[in-house]
Design a protein around this motif. Structure first.
Motif, PDB file in Angstrom:
ATOM      1  N   SER A 586     -76.363  67.447 -16.455  1.00 39.09           N
ATOM      2  CA  SER A 586     -77.622  68.193 -16.479  1.00 39.09           C
ATOM      3  C   SER A 586     -78.074  68.495 -15.059  1.00 39.09           C
ATOM      4  O   SER A 586     -77.531  67.988 -14.079  1.00 39.09           O
ATOM      5  CB  SER A 586     -78.702  67.397 -17.220  1.00 39.09           C
ATOM      6  N   THR A 587     -79.089  69.342 -14.978  1.00 39.29           N
ATOM      7  CA  THR A 587     -79.759  69.609 -13.720  1.00 39.29           C
ATOM      8  C   THR A 587     -81.236  69.773 -14.032  1.00 39.29           C
ATOM      9  O   THR A 587     -81.576  70.326 -15.071  1.00 39.29           O
ATOM     10  CB  THR A 587     -79.197  70.868 -13.031  1.00 39.29           C
ATOM     11  N   PRO A 588     -82.136  69.276 -13.168  1.00 37.36           N
ATOM     12  CA  PRO A 588     -83.560  69.361 -13.513  1.00 37.36           C
ATOM     13  C   PRO A 588     -84.060  70.794 -13.626  1.00 37.36           C
ATOM     14  O   PRO A 588     -84.945  71.086 -14.391  1.00 37.36           O
ATOM     15  CB  PRO A 588     -84.264  68.620 -12.381  1.00 37.36           C
ATOM     16  N   LEU A 592     -82.861  78.527 -10.579  1.00 36.70           N
ATOM     17  CA  LEU A 592     -83.335  78.383  -9.214  1.00 36.70           C
ATOM     18  C   LEU A 592     -84.005  79.699  -8.819  1.00 36.70           C
ATOM     19  O   LEU A 592     -83.348  80.724  -8.719  1.00 36.70           O
ATOM     20  CB  LEU A 592     -82.161  78.102  -8.262  1.00 36.70           C
ATOM     21  N   ALA A 593     -85.316  79.612  -8.638  1.00 40.23           N
ATOM     22  CA  ALA A 593     -86.061  80.826  -8.279  1.00 40.23           C
ATOM     23  C   ALA A 593     -86.269  80.823  -6.775  1.00 40.23           C
ATOM     24  O   ALA A 593     -87.050  80.044  -6.250  1.00 40.23           O
ATOM     25  CB  ALA A 593     -87.396  80.852  -9.016  1.00 40.23           C
ATOM     26  N   ASP A 594     -85.521  81.672  -6.085  1.00 40.53           N
ATOM     27  CA  ASP A 594     -85.649  81.798  -4.634  1.00 40.53           C
ATOM     28  C   ASP A 594     -85.396  80.481  -3.912  1.00 40.53           C
ATOM     29  O   ASP A 594     -86.037  80.169  -2.924  1.00 40.53           O
ATOM     30  CB  ASP A 594     -87.032  82.344  -4.256  1.00 40.53           C
ATOM     31  N   GLU A 595     -84.518  79.696  -4.432  1.00 40.73           N
ATOM     32  CA  GLU A 595     -84.068  78.511  -3.709  1.00 40.73           C
ATOM     33  C   GLU A 595     -82.589  78.323  -4.016  1.00 40.73           C
ATOM     34  O   GLU A 595     -82.079  78.864  -4.998  1.00 40.73           O
ATOM     35  CB  GLU A 595     -84.879  77.268  -4.109  1.00 40.73           C
ATOM     36  N   SER A 596     -81.922  77.551  -3.181  1.00 37.76           N
ATOM     37  CA  SER A 596     -80.478  77.446  -3.341  1.00 37.76           C
ATOM     38  C   SER A 596     -80.017  76.015  -3.609  1.00 37.76           C
ATOM     39  O   SER A 596     -78.913  75.801  -4.064  1.00 37.76           O
ATOM     40  CB  SER A 596     -79.780  77.982  -2.096  1.00 37.76           C
ATOM     41  N   ASN A 597     -80.897  75.023  -3.334  1.00 43.94           N
ATOM     42  CA  ASN A 597     -80.455  73.640  -3.533  1.00 43.94           C
ATOM     43  C   ASN A 597     -80.556  73.253  -4.990  1.00 43.94           C
ATOM     44  O   ASN A 597     -81.569  73.461  -5.641  1.00 43.94           O
ATOM     45  CB  ASN A 597     -81.316  72.684  -2.707  1.00 43.94           C
ATOM     46  N   VAL A 598     -79.484  72.664  -5.504  1.00 42.96           N
ATOM     47  CA  VAL A 598     -79.475  72.248  -6.898  1.00 42.96           C
ATOM     48  C   VAL A 598     -79.021  70.792  -6.970  1.00 42.96           C
ATOM     49  O   VAL A 598     -78.117  70.371  -6.249  1.00 42.96           O
ATOM     50  CB  VAL A 598     -78.578  73.171  -7.749  1.00 42.96           C
ATOM     51  N   LYS A 599     -79.711  70.014  -7.836  1.00 43.57           N
ATOM     52  CA  LYS A 599     -79.350  68.610  -8.012  1.00 43.57           C
ATOM     53  C   LYS A 599     -78.544  68.493  -9.301  1.00 43.57           C
ATOM     54  O   LYS A 599     -78.988  68.930 -10.360  1.00 43.57           O
ATOM     55  CB  LYS A 599     -80.616  67.756  -8.097  1.00 43.57           C
ATOM     56  N   LEU A 600     -77.358  67.917  -9.209  1.00 37.88           N
ATOM     57  CA  LEU A 600     -76.498  67.733 -10.378  1.00 37.88           C
ATOM     58  C   LEU A 600     -76.569  66.278 -10.814  1.00 37.88           C
ATOM     59  O   LEU A 600     -76.642  65.377  -9.981  1.00 37.88           O
ATOM     60  CB  LEU A 600     -75.045  68.091 -10.036  1.00 37.88           C
ATOM     61  N   ARG A 601     -76.529  66.086 -12.138  1.00 39.66           N
ATOM     62  CA  ARG A 601     -76.675  64.725 -12.663  1.00 39.66           C
ATOM     63  C   ARG A 601     -75.710  64.518 -13.814  1.00 39.66           C
ATOM     64  O   ARG A 601     -75.476  65.451 -14.603  1.00 39.66           O
ATOM     65  CB  ARG A 601     -78.119  64.555 -13.142  1.00 39.66           C
ATOM     66  N   ALA A 602     -75.140  63.307 -13.903  1.00 41.22           N
ATOM     67  CA  ALA A 602     -74.242  62.997 -15.020  1.00 41.22           C
ATOM     68  C   ALA A 602     -74.552  61.589 -15.516  1.00 41.22           C
ATOM     69  O   ALA A 602     -74.625  60.651 -14.735  1.00 41.22           O
ATOM     70  CB  ALA A 602     -72.788  63.095 -14.586  1.00 41.22           C
ATOM     71  N   GLU A 618     -66.603  63.649 -11.187  1.00 32.27           N
ATOM     72  CA  GLU A 618     -66.533  64.866 -10.369  1.00 32.27           C
ATOM     73  C   GLU A 618     -67.215  66.010 -11.086  1.00 32.27           C
ATOM     74  O   GLU A 618     -67.193  66.085 -12.310  1.00 32.27           O
ATOM     75  CB  GLU A 618     -65.062  65.244 -10.130  1.00 32.27           C
ATOM     76  N   ALA A 619     -67.762  66.895 -10.284  1.00 31.94           N
ATOM     77  CA  ALA A 619     -68.364  68.117 -10.844  1.00 31.94           C
ATOM     78  C   ALA A 619     -67.623  69.296 -10.246  1.00 31.94           C
ATOM     79  O   ALA A 619     -67.539  69.434  -9.028  1.00 31.94           O
ATOM     80  CB  ALA A 619     -69.841  68.192 -10.503  1.00 31.94           C
ATOM     81  N   HIS A 620     -67.104  70.135 -11.117  1.00 29.09           N
ATOM     82  CA  HIS A 620     -66.424  71.328 -10.642  1.00 29.09           C
ATOM     83  C   HIS A 620     -67.331  72.518 -10.898  1.00 29.09           C
ATOM     84  O   HIS A 620     -67.704  72.787 -12.039  1.00 29.09           O
ATOM     85  CB  HIS A 620     -65.093  71.506 -11.381  1.00 29.09           C
ATOM     86  N   VAL A 621     -67.701  73.212  -9.820  1.00 26.84           N
ATOM     87  CA  VAL A 621     -68.658  74.318  -9.924  1.00 26.84           C
ATOM     88  C   VAL A 621     -67.922  75.637  -9.764  1.00 26.84           C
ATOM     89  O   VAL A 621     -67.169  75.824  -8.807  1.00 26.84           O
ATOM     90  CB  VAL A 621     -69.756  74.212  -8.838  1.00 26.84           C
ATOM     91  N   GLU A 622     -68.147  76.505 -10.723  1.00 22.95           N
ATOM     92  CA  GLU A 622     -67.532  77.834 -10.657  1.00 22.95           C
ATOM     93  C   GLU A 622     -68.628  78.885 -10.715  1.00 22.95           C
ATOM     94  O   GLU A 622     -69.535  78.791 -11.534  1.00 22.95           O
ATOM     95  CB  GLU A 622     -66.623  78.043 -11.883  1.00 22.95           C
ATOM     96  N   GLY A 623     -68.515  79.868  -9.809  1.00 17.95           N
ATOM     97  CA  GLY A 623     -69.470  80.976  -9.849  1.00 17.95           C
ATOM     98  C   GLY A 623     -68.761  82.244  -9.437  1.00 17.95           C
ATOM     99  O   GLY A 623     -67.540  82.296  -9.443  1.00 17.95           O
ATOM    100  N   ASP A 624     -69.539  83.228  -9.064  1.00 18.53           N
ATOM    101  CA  ASP A 624     -68.957  84.504  -8.649  1.00 18.53           C
ATOM    102  C   ASP A 624     -68.295  84.309  -7.290  1.00 18.53           C
ATOM    103  O   ASP A 624     -68.954  84.261  -6.252  1.00 18.53           O
ATOM    104  CB  ASP A 624     -70.086  85.554  -8.591  1.00 18.53           C
ATOM    105  N   GLY A 625     -66.946  84.187  -7.290  1.00 20.39           N
ATOM    106  CA  GLY A 625     -66.229  83.984  -6.037  1.00 20.39           C
ATOM    107  C   GLY A 625     -66.355  82.579  -5.476  1.00 20.39           C
ATOM    108  O   GLY A 625     -65.961  82.324  -4.335  1.00 20.39           O
ATOM    109  N   VAL A 626     -66.925  81.673  -6.279  1.00 24.48           N
ATOM    110  CA  VAL A 626     -67.143  80.311  -5.783  1.00 24.48           C
ATOM    111  C   VAL A 626     -66.403  79.339  -6.679  1.00 24.48           C
ATOM    112  O   VAL A 626     -66.458  79.455  -7.902  1.00 24.48           O
ATOM    113  CB  VAL A 626     -68.658  79.973  -5.813  1.00 24.48           C
ATOM    114  N   SER A 627     -65.691  78.400  -6.069  1.00 23.41           N
ATOM    115  CA  SER A 627     -65.049  77.345  -6.856  1.00 23.41           C
ATOM    116  C   SER A 627     -64.990  76.112  -5.973  1.00 23.41           C
ATOM    117  O   SER A 627     -64.364  76.122  -4.911  1.00 23.41           O
ATOM    118  CB  SER A 627     -63.643  77.800  -7.267  1.00 23.41           C
TER     119      SER A 627
END
Lengths: 759, 273
Positions: A586-588, A592-602, A618-627
């Protein structure tokens, strides 16, 4: 007027320290006042006329003593010691708010940015530059030094005043910054200015003078202030969006509130707007649809004349999980409720209902139902009876007990059922029946602790007497018992339901339990018996539906009526929707509105659903051009919980897959999403936050100005403890106010004497 | 006066509506075979289950008169009643965990809501039934809501056609199929892969298991859209007689035992599907 009477602007008094410049001790002044007062008292008493009584004499004495005291005070040479900035040796930081909210045009048509620039170019900047070195900055989500005012574009995506001032204060460690002038609307969207920042500014003694722009209240606007939607659900679940908003200028009008998915309207309703500025909460029910990540927009339609239309919409993410929860239903006797419960949920493709029916004393009939599909996927499953092992029982997400007496389960199995809720986080539903609850001997079992009611000690709590069913105030709004979207219509719909054939006295609800339905026996007596009661327990949830007679809702209503189906589908989904798996990510903040820091939780649990503190996560994050793969570390105060911080580099949606292992053994995986959006924060709270600006300036020794009186800033800014300063002593003995007081005291005595005829 | 009359009318109508919505009480009717069958001592005990017996209007004669023709007139629905019903319910009580009443409930398709209170319906000698359109419509609604209809004790082609004429008013388009031995209804409690023709009491005298041209027992049914059996058709057999005479030493035990097993399986099937 203040300066006329008191010789100096109020800032001097605010910043300065009072002293008596004569050098004579204060106690001598006090002694002098007492002595003069005493002498005057004797004089007044001796020389008073017969028409002047004691009270009048006393009043005259007071006025004369006060006059003498003022004269003595003036003789003691009162003064103010104040630090002033040395001209040309100090820097004044002029910080201009460059966020998008400054592009709002208030009354008069000019934008806030234009008004700020006009104020600075209209003489303020020059007046500051005449005495100090001026450093220009612009602030939005960060602080940036600029050379010219036309670099202020009002396109910043956020306003972080606290963070920006921290940077200015940091510069003060190496530069003589005497004061900060902040031109802003105060529409901070980082959650305010924290105490640490204020403390640091005060430590440096830098006054922050603020000039506030923009209206403090819109005259015509509707703004959504919040929307709560569950972050996870099962496909085709009914969800409730709880929306908070307020409005100005449209009190009493109707507006449409809708929930949309990619532009398609999922649900909507008309709401009547409450009074201006009143916080209003409304809800909209909608169907979650098929599995997948849904970007849900909650929208309040724009009304004519709205000054800000960008704050009528908020976005939330909902992860519609494709997992199929499994429910194990043990029924102690063949009965109609068993048949019709199975039929009620047969079209729910997302529930796997496994049933065990005690047909004879020593035979169990096992069935499995996944949607409309019937048949056992694993014919060997549970062929030896009700689960006795943790891994067998915990493989289910929910349990239902029909008319099952407690001795049918061993004490170990009973304890396992309790742990199923407490530790596993599963849901358990108890139905009423002749062998259920108190009549089934469940009082003296470990299960009793988790039940939402206090079971009665008596027997024969189950009766075959007809009862009508009514929804309670809590049930009126609950998604379990919501048959109609409108709560009022929901109440009426329940009143029209066919009576149930039987009910069971399950006892009084425990604190923390919620009664959703009541049974009203048709035999009279006026009583109400809690019929459907729920409560959370440990990590899970428990419900009692104290009847085996709801099947009449199916048989006594036309075949086209789907009430019974709706009720049981909603009840069983509630039972299992929040049952966690071995790994729950999960993430709180999923948006993200105009911010970039995200807290990941398991949250990681082993096969027995005990916290796994020794896992590799481990957390594997995939986005547009991001892995990227991130190692998650154990949270110090929460067993089995792991966390990590990450920065989303750009706007868009991101998928996070969390996996946990213990050595080579895989514990489990989970996936969730979050989304970064820019240009959102500035759409909300665009009114001037005068309170924030005033507090900032008062806490730091500065002043708040409106644009119209900001011309005084050039003068007031001289007074500061920061930077390179010189201490000055300003005389107060010659204040016009003191002379005016002398005249006033003397005149008062003359007027009174005239009035009493004793002149 | 006028207001009072209106109020009385409203209360009466509401009462009637309430009665229509409510269960009708137990009534014992005189039957073709038993005019006054004794009631069990606990007949008033309310319970979870009882089997409802369908009351219907019958064709008086469907066969040409002759030897071996037994037609029971307008009260065909009371064949074996109530001895068969009460023996059956006693057997169910003994052999299963079903909380059953000791007496049956006779219901009719009278456009009231009463029939919906009894989700399991039994019809005997349906080879003589004469369902009208309203009754057929209510039977259809009953079945689609979740009711179950078991019919028994009708034999041969003529009676089959009469039965189907009525059933086609209920379901014009749904096929009537032979039940496969693998169907869950034959395995809910007992495994009944091997089934034999269960004859009526006439077997004791004739030693013939069939009646008319009903030589072979037919286990047939009509399924709903979810693949559940909602009409269970027992053609060319007489389970009713088997339950009725299960305590008669002349009636062979093997037929009675099978009849009970079939009933238990069918009832459990209905209560679990």
């Amino acid at each position: 007027m203040f300066e006329f009477l008191f010789k100096y602007p109020s800032t001097v008094f605010h910043q300065g320290t009072f002293l008596l410049a004569s050098g004579w001790p204060l106690w001598l002044l006090v002694l002098g006042v007492i002595a003069v007062g005493g002498a005057l008292g004797v004089l007044v008493l001796r020389k008073r006329s017969a028409r002047m009584g004691n009270i009048k004499a006393g009043m005259v004495w007071l006025l004369q003593t006060a006059l003498a005291a003022v004269v003595l005070f003036m003789l003691w040479h009162p003064a103010l010691s104040v630090a002033t900035l040395k001209p040309q040796q100090n820097i004044v930081a002029v910080v201009v708010d460059d966020s998008a909210s400054m592009s709002v045009a208030d009354e008069g048509g000019a934008t806030r940015r234009d008004r700020a620039n006009a104020l600075l170019n209209g003489g303020l900047l020059q007046s500051l530059a005449d005495k100090f070195q001026v450093r220009l900055y612009r602030l939005s989500d960060h602080l940036e030094r600029i050379e010219k005012l036309d670099q202020v574009t009002a396109q910043g995506t956020a306003t972080h005043i606290g963070e920006s001032l921290k940077q200015v204060v940091a510069d003060a460690n190496s530069l003589p910054i005497g004061a900060v002038v902040l031109l802003s609307d105060g529409a901070d969207n980082s959650g305010g200015i924290d105490l640490e920042t204020i403390s640091e500014i005060r430590r440096q003694r830098i006054p922050v003078h603020t000039v506030g722009f923009g209206r403090e209240k819109m005259s015509k606007d509707i703004e959504i202030t919040g929307a709560d939607i569950p972050a996870r659900t099962l496909p085709d679940s009914r969800l409730e969006a709880v929306v908070n908003f307020h409005q100005q200028g449209y009190s009493g009008q109707k507006v449409k509130l809708t929930v949309r998915d990619g532009g398609k309207i999922l649900a909507g309703r008309d709401v009547t707007l409450k009074g201006d500025g009143v916080q209003q909460t409304e809800s909209v029910l909608f169907n979650a649809g098929p599995a997948g990540v849904k970007t849900i927009d909650v929208v309040v339609d724009t009304l004519q004349g709205e000054e800000n239309t960008r704050n009528n919409k908020v976005t939330r993410l909902v992860n519609v999980d494709s997992r199929k929860p499994r429910i194990l239903y043990l029924e102690g006797e063949p009965r109609w409720e068993f048949k019709f419960l199975r039929r009620a949920v047969e079209d729910d493709r997302m529930i796997d209902l496994f049933t065990m029916l005690r047909t004879t004393q020593n035979k169990i009939y096992r069935q499995e139902q996944i949607g409309s599909q019937q048949g056992l996927t694993n014919p060997k499953e549970l062929e030896n009876g009700y689960p006795t092992k943790v891994e067998d029982l915990f493989g289910f997400d929910g349990l239902i007990f029909g008319s099952v007496d407690a001795p049918y389960l061993t004490p170990q199995q009973q304890e396992l059922v309790k742990n199923f809720v407490d530790r596993r986080g599963g849901g358990v539903l108890f139905l009423g029946g002749r062998d259920s609850l108190a009549d089934g001997g469940w009082v003296k079992t470990p299960v009793n602790e988790m039940l939402p009611t206090v079971l009665p000690e008596k027997k024969n709590s189950f009766v075959r007497v007809g009862a009508n069913v009514e929804v309670t105030a809590a049930g009126r709004d609950s998604l379990i018992t919501r048959l109609e979207e409108d709560p009022g219509k929901n109440v009426e719909r329940w009143k029209k339901m066919p009576y149930i054939m039987n009910f069971q006295d399950a006892g009084q609800p425990k604190p923390g339990a919620t009664v959703l339905l009541d049974a009203i026996p048709m035999s009279g007596g006026g009583g109400r018996i809690p019929l459907l009661v729920t409560q959370p327990f440990g990590r899970g949830r428990v419900a009692i539906f104290a009847t085996g007679g709801s099947w009449r809702w199916q048989m006594l209503q036309p075949v086209s009526d789907k009430t019974h189906e709706m009720f049981y589908t909603q009840l069983l989904r509630w039972l299992v929707n929040d049952t966690p798996r071995h790994v729950t990510g999960s993430t709180p903040k999923s948006l993200l509105a105009d911010e970039s820091n995200v807290k990941l939780r398991a949250d990681v649990r082993d096969k027995n659903y005990l916290p796994a503190s020794d896992a590799t996560v481990e957390a594997h994050v995939e986005g547009d051009g991001v892995s990227e793969t991130i190692t998650m570390t154990p949270e110090p105060l929460e067993q089995g919980v792991y966390g990590a911080q990450w920065t989303a580099p750009k706007v868009g949606s991101y998928l996070v897959e969390v996996s946990a292992k213990r050595g080579e053994e895989e514990i489990g995986t989970d996936a969730f999403t979050f989304r970064r959006e820019d240009g959102v924060a500035e759409n909300f709270h665009v009114e001037q936050n005068r309170e924030l600006l005033q507090k900032l300036s008062s806490e730091t020794g500065g002043r708040y100005y409106r644009p119209d009186d900001a011309n005084k800033l050039g003068r007031d800014i001289n007074y500061s403890e920061a930077g390179i300063t010189v201490r000055e002593t300003r005389d107060l003995w010659d204040m016009p106010a003191l002379f005016a007081l002398l005249i006033l005291l003397r005149s008062a005595e003359w007027v009174l004497r005239r009035k009493w005829g004793v002149i | 006066m006028r207001l009072r009359a209106v109020l009385v009318a409203i209360v009466t109508l509401l009462g009637a509506w309430g009665i229509l919505r409510a269960q009708k009480p137990f009534v014992s009717y005189p039957g073709v075979e038993y005019e006054d069958f004794p009631l069990p001592p606990d007949y008033q005990r309310t319970a979870e289950f009882t089997r409802a017996r369908l009351m219907y209007t019958a064709y008086l004669h469907v066969h040409p008169p002759g030897p071996g023709v037994y037609e029971n007139g307008p009260r065909s629905w009371t064949i074996d009643y109530p001895r068969s019903d009460r023996h059956l319910l006693a057997g169910i009580a003994r052999l299963t965990r079903i909380d059953t009443r000791s007496v049956e409930q006779s219901v009719e398709l009278d456009n009231s809501d009463d029939v919906y209170n009894w989700p399991m319906l039994y019809g005997v000698e349906v080879g003589h039934w004469n369902l009208n359109e309203e009754e057929a419509a209510q039977m259809r609604e009953f079945l689609l809501r979740g009711g179950f209809f078991m019919c028994d004790d009708f034999h041969g082609t003529v009676e089959w056609n009469i039965f189907m004429a009525g059933m086609r008013k209920v379901f014009p388009d749904r096929p009537v199929v032979d039940l496969d031995s693998k169907d869950p209804i034959f395995h809910t409690v007992y495994d009944l892969d091997d089934r034999i023709q269960v004859p009526g009491m006439q077997y004791v005298y004739s030693h013939i298991t069939y009646e008319y041209d009903g030589f072979q027992p037919k286990w047939r049914g009509i399924y709903d859209d979810h693949g559940r059996l909602m009409v269970a058709i027992c053609h060319n057999m007489d389970l009713g007689d088997a339950w009725e005479n299960s305590d008669d030493p002349k009636y062979p035990e093997k037929y009675a035992a099978l009849a009970y097993r079939i009933a238990v399986n069918y009832v459990i099937y209905d209560l679990s599907h």
